[in-house]
Design an enzyme around this catalytic site. Structure first.
Site, PDB file in Angstrom:
ATOM      1  N   CYS A 114       0.854  -1.195   0.000  1.00 31.98           N
ATOM      2  CA  CYS A 114       0.000   0.000   0.000  1.00 31.98           C
ATOM      3  C   CYS A 114       0.886   1.240   0.000  1.00 31.98           C
ATOM      4  O   CYS A 114       1.820   1.326   0.798  1.00 31.98           O
ATOM      5  CB  CYS A 114      -0.906  -0.003   1.235  1.00 31.98           C
ATOM      6  SG  CYS A 114      -2.013   1.422   1.327  1.00 31.98           S
ATOM      7  N   HIS A 156      -8.651  -3.690  -2.965  1.00 33.46           N
ATOM      8  CA  HIS A 156      -7.836  -2.853  -2.073  1.00 33.46           C
ATOM      9  C   HIS A 156      -8.327  -1.400  -2.086  1.00 33.46           C
ATOM     10  O   HIS A 156      -8.461  -0.771  -1.028  1.00 33.46           O
ATOM     11  CB  HIS A 156      -6.374  -2.952  -2.556  1.00 33.46           C
ATOM     12  CG  HIS A 156      -5.374  -2.181  -1.770  1.00 33.46           C
ATOM     13  ND1 HIS A 156      -4.348  -2.792  -1.068  1.00 33.46           N
ATOM     14  CD2 HIS A 156      -5.220  -0.853  -1.573  1.00 33.46           C
ATOM     15  CE1 HIS A 156      -3.613  -1.853  -0.479  1.00 33.46           C
ATOM     16  NE2 HIS A 156      -4.123  -0.675  -0.774  1.00 33.46           N
ATOM     17  N   GLU A 157      -8.611  -0.881  -3.281  1.00 30.44           N
ATOM     18  CA  GLU A 157      -9.010   0.534  -3.382  1.00 30.44           C
ATOM     19  C   GLU A 157     -10.438   0.749  -2.873  1.00 30.44           C
ATOM     20  O   GLU A 157     -10.725   1.765  -2.238  1.00 30.44           O
ATOM     21  CB  GLU A 157      -8.866   1.032  -4.820  1.00 30.44           C
ATOM     22  CG  GLU A 157      -7.451   0.925  -5.397  1.00 30.44           C
ATOM     23  CD  GLU A 157      -6.376   1.548  -4.544  1.00 30.44           C
ATOM     24  OE1 GLU A 157      -6.666   2.482  -3.768  1.00 30.44           O
ATOM     25  OE2 GLU A 157      -5.228   1.079  -4.615  1.00 30.44           O
ATOM     26  N   HIS A 160     -10.260   1.083   0.737  1.00 30.54           N
ATOM     27  CA  HIS A 160      -9.853   2.422   1.194  1.00 30.54           C
ATOM     28  C   HIS A 160     -11.053   3.357   1.310  1.00 30.54           C
ATOM     29  O   HIS A 160     -11.133   4.151   2.251  1.00 30.54           O
ATOM     30  CB  HIS A 160      -8.840   3.040   0.220  1.00 30.54           C
ATOM     31  CG  HIS A 160      -7.407   2.660   0.481  1.00 30.54           C
ATOM     32  ND1 HIS A 160      -6.829   2.729   1.724  1.00 30.54           N
ATOM     33  CD2 HIS A 160      -6.429   2.219  -0.353  1.00 30.54           C
ATOM     34  CE1 HIS A 160      -5.556   2.341   1.648  1.00 30.54           C
ATOM     35  NE2 HIS A 160      -5.290   2.015   0.391  1.00 30.54           N
TER      36      HIS A 160
HETATM   37 ZN    ZN Z   1      -3.550   1.224  -0.254  1.00 28.74          ZN
END
Ligand code: ZN
Length: 196
Positions: A114, A156-157, A160
């Site tokens: 990340c 992953h995004e 976030h």
């Molecule tokens: Zn990240």
């Protein structure tokens, strides 16, 4: 060597002309709570997206969410290869993730890192395909799907935008390993990185 195929850009190229900004790190409050949904698709949103693209490129990343440059906005940008090596580029506001279920659900335990916890990578198990729907910069619906690193990136995004970092998904031992690698590399990533 044959030229790499042009990136897939089903909704057009990523915006240019932005400025790379310092990347917000894990621990900053904005990274650990759900982001505000996008409701207005204006020049300010386009300018933010352009800065996110510039920051992602400067940091040599494959994806970046708005909270990673300190903005409380549910949006991410990406330029990421799938299992064939072909890149897809796109922007997603207000992402909704769909993952395979039942027999179709296969976990891929590959390395993940990340930009907000730079210099460290550990294996993280995630479904090996994913699709995301949301809206683009013009407010029109978008949909992206993929496997390989692209599947990981979309998950992953989207995480976030919900205030989840991948460290939250790791068992304690892997998280310690990640912390160690990050601490060791800290000198390579000053607070202003990758701006300037
Ligand atoms: Zn990240």
């Amino acid at each position: 060597m044959p030229d790499a195929p042009a990136p897939l850009a089903p909704y057009g190229p990523l915006p240019t002309g932005g400025t790379a900004r310092p990347i917000t790190r894990w621990g900053a409050e904005v990274m650990h709570r759900p982001q505000q949904p996008v409701t207005v698709y204006d020049d300010a949103l386009r300018a933010l997206a352009a800065d996110m693209v510039a920051t992602m490129v400067a940091a040599d990343g494959v994806g970046l969410a708005a909270c990673q440059i300190g903005e409380d906005v549910a949006m991410f940008v990406f330029d990421c290869p799938d299992s064939t090596g072909r890149h897809t580029v796109g922007i997603v506001c207000n992402p909704e993730l769909t993952l395979p279920e039942g027999r179709d659900r296969q976990l891929d335990e590959s390395e993940e890192g990340c930009l907000s916890f730079p210099g460290a990578f550990v294996d993280c198990a995630r479904p090996d395909s994913a699709s995301v729907t949301g809206t683009g910069l013009d407010g029109e619906p978008v949909e992206f799907a993929g496997d390989g690193m692209l599947a990981r990136c979309l998950q992953h995004e989207t995480d976030h935008t919900r205030g989840t970092v991948f460290g939250d998904r790791l068992p304690t031992k892997a998280r310690k390993k990640l912390q160690k690698a990050h601490d060791k590399a800290a000198g390579d990533f000053p607070p202003e990185w990758p701006a300037g």
